[in-house]
Design a protein around this motif. Structure first.
Motif, PDB file in Angstrom:
ATOM      1  N   VAL A 116      20.744  37.736  26.824  1.00 27.22           N
ATOM      2  CA  VAL A 116      21.309  37.557  25.486  1.00 27.22           C
ATOM      3  C   VAL A 116      20.287  37.951  24.421  1.00 27.22           C
ATOM      4  CG1 VAL A 116      22.178  35.850  23.828  1.00 27.22           C
ATOM      5  CG2 VAL A 116      22.923  35.769  26.213  1.00 27.22           C
ATOM      6  N   GLY A 117      19.026  37.593  24.635  1.00 28.21           N
ATOM      7  CA  GLY A 117      17.981  37.953  23.684  1.00 28.21           C
ATOM      8  C   GLY A 117      17.797  39.456  23.568  1.00 28.21           C
ATOM      9  N   LEU A 118      17.831  40.152  24.693  1.00 25.27           N
ATOM     10  CA  LEU A 118      17.696  41.611  24.679  1.00 25.27           C
ATOM     11  C   LEU A 118      18.857  42.254  23.925  1.00 25.27           C
ATOM     12  CD1 LEU A 118      16.534  42.222  28.360  1.00 25.27           C
ATOM     13  CD2 LEU A 118      15.168  42.561  26.294  1.00 25.27           C
ATOM     14  N   ILE A 119      20.054  41.742  24.153  1.00 21.48           N
ATOM     15  CA  ILE A 119      21.229  42.275  23.459  1.00 21.48           C
ATOM     16  C   ILE A 119      21.101  42.035  21.955  1.00 21.48           C
ATOM     17  CG2 ILE A 119      23.718  41.988  23.136  1.00 21.48           C
ATOM     18  CD1 ILE A 119      23.902  41.349  26.145  1.00 21.48           C
ATOM     19  N   ALA A 120      20.618  40.858  21.580  1.00 21.39           N
ATOM     20  CA  ALA A 120      20.469  40.518  20.164  1.00 21.39           C
ATOM     21  C   ALA A 120      19.431  41.408  19.482  1.00 21.39           C
ATOM     22  CB  ALA A 120      20.075  39.049  20.022  1.00 21.39           C
ATOM     23  N   ILE A 121      18.287  41.617  20.138  1.00 20.42           N
ATOM     24  CA  ILE A 121      17.230  42.438  19.540  1.00 20.42           C
ATOM     25  C   ILE A 121      17.696  43.876  19.364  1.00 20.42           C
ATOM     26  CG2 ILE A 121      14.932  43.418  19.937  1.00 20.42           C
ATOM     27  CD1 ILE A 121      14.222  40.801  21.388  1.00 20.42           C
ATOM     28  N   MET A 123      24.629  47.793  26.253  1.00 20.69           N
ATOM     29  CA  MET A 123      24.624  46.334  26.220  1.00 20.69           C
ATOM     30  C   MET A 123      25.772  45.742  27.029  1.00 20.69           C
ATOM     31  SD  MET A 123      21.887  45.615  24.632  1.00 20.69           S
ATOM     32  CE  MET A 123      21.236  47.097  25.424  1.00 20.69           C
ATOM     33  N   TRP A 124      26.885  46.453  27.128  1.00 21.29           N
ATOM     34  CA  TRP A 124      28.013  45.964  27.927  1.00 21.29           C
ATOM     35  C   TRP A 124      27.630  45.905  29.403  1.00 21.29           C
ATOM     36  CZ3 TRP A 124      32.344  43.619  26.536  1.00 21.29           C
ATOM     37  CH2 TRP A 124      33.353  43.453  27.497  1.00 21.29           C
ATOM     38  N   ILE A 170      27.236  42.459  31.795  1.00 20.98           N
ATOM     39  CA  ILE A 170      28.003  42.255  33.019  1.00 20.98           C
ATOM     40  C   ILE A 170      27.098  42.022  34.226  1.00 20.98           C
ATOM     41  CG2 ILE A 170      29.574  43.355  34.681  1.00 20.98           C
ATOM     42  CD1 ILE A 170      30.910  44.769  32.367  1.00 20.98           C
ATOM     43  N   PHE A 171      26.062  42.848  34.358  1.00 20.32           N
ATOM     44  CA  PHE A 171      25.240  42.808  35.567  1.00 20.32           C
ATOM     45  C   PHE A 171      23.900  42.098  35.380  1.00 20.32           C
ATOM     46  CE2 PHE A 171      27.936  46.655  35.849  1.00 20.32           C
ATOM     47  CZ  PHE A 171      28.655  46.333  36.995  1.00 20.32           C
ATOM     48  N   GLY A 172      23.435  42.013  34.145  1.00 18.78           N
ATOM     49  CA  GLY A 172      22.114  41.427  33.917  1.00 18.78           C
ATOM     50  C   GLY A 172      22.056  39.933  34.110  1.00 18.78           C
TER      51      GLY A 172
END
Length: 285
Positions: free
Chosen positions: A19-24, A121-122, A126-128
């Motif tokens: 979630v943090g990686l997606i946010a950054i 990011m999708w 899903i997999f991360g």
């Protein structure tokens, strides 16, 4: 065309790192929305991964000079800004190894647009989350970043002479690491996908190994084709391939080193049962 929507693979821990990686990544793209096309390209040159810059850094150490006018030749909006500004179009990239290595990290968090960001990011979401759940938060983050480095170096090793001066941005190399790790860890997990056949589309459930196998096969076909004709089409195919292979190779090793918390939790619950012959319920079947 096959597009994954969701996997049927529950987790036990909230994926803070994913979630943090997606946010950054999302916040950085939003921060660049107000930039004019010329400044946008300057940022990509300075903070994206330019293969020639890395070559010079491990060799002569000379700075790399790139004419911004050549880079934005295909963008009418950028050319218009360039003509009005009358500014110097030469961008000088320091040839130090520290600066070149730094761009490998920074390039992982930059994206060319919303479609580029959402696609990466999708797949990461899903997999991360399952890979993070299996490895733990900190090992997963290190795995992601190191895999991203390997993906960038794979791109560097396969870049054409023209592609060597083009900045590469995006998290796709690091995300490919996660996909490779998922493929070898949860090959039988069911993934619900949207399948497009011409103008018809429908839902279909497939094993993760099939879905990700189709994905990496497409990358290989495109990557080999790019090497054959000497063009990359603007996509770092070999960064995807290198990242995926890194994930497949390293994940089994990490799985041997890092205990499976899910298995331990289930085993602990089973061991916590105490047989009591005085309880009548213990003899019910």
């Amino acid at each position: 065309m096959l597009f994954p929507l969701i996997d049927e693979n529950p987790t036990r821990r909230w994926p803070f790192v994913t979630v943090g990686l997606i946010a950054i990544n999302s916040l950085l793209l939003l921060a660049m929305i107000g930039l004019d096309p010329l400044t946008h390209n300057r940022v990509f040159l300075e903070y994206g991964f330019v293969p020639q810059r890395f070559t010079e850094a491990i060799g002569s150490g000379e700075a790399v000079r790139i004419d911004l006018a050549d880079l934005v030749a295909s963008s009418p909006e950028a050319r218009e800004v360039l003509e009005k500004s009358q500014q110097d179009t030469t961008v000088i990239l320091p040839g130090t190894l520290t600066a070149a290595l730094g761009t490998i990290f920074s390039s992982m968090f930059l994206h060319a647009g919303f479609a580029h960001l959402i696609g990466n990011m999708w797949f990461l979401w899903i997999f991360g989350n399952n890979v993070e759940d299996r490895l733990g938060h900190v090992p997963y983050l290190l795995f992601y970043l190191l895999g991203g480095i390997f993906a960038a170096l794979t791109h560097w090793g396969t870049a054409t002479s023209t592609g060597a001066l083009i900045p590469t941005v995006g998290a796709s190399g690091a995300v490919a690491v996660v996909l490779g790790a998922y493929a070898v860890t949860y090959p039988k997990a069911q993934v619900r996908c949207l399948l497009f056949l011409f103008v018809i589309f429908f839902m279909i459930d497939l094993p993760a190994l099939v879905v990700l196998g189709i994905w990496i096969t497409f990358q290989l076909v495109q990557g080999i084709g790019a090497l054959h004709v000497g063009l990359d089409g603007g996509v770092a195919w070999w960064a995807h391939i290198g990242g995926f292979l890194f994930g497949m190779a390293i994940m089994p090793l990490l799985s041997m080193i890092i205990p499976d918390k899910t298995y331990q939790a289930v085993f602990k619950e089973e061991r916590s049962f105490q047989f009591d012959p005085r309880r009548h319920d213990d003899f019910r079947f």
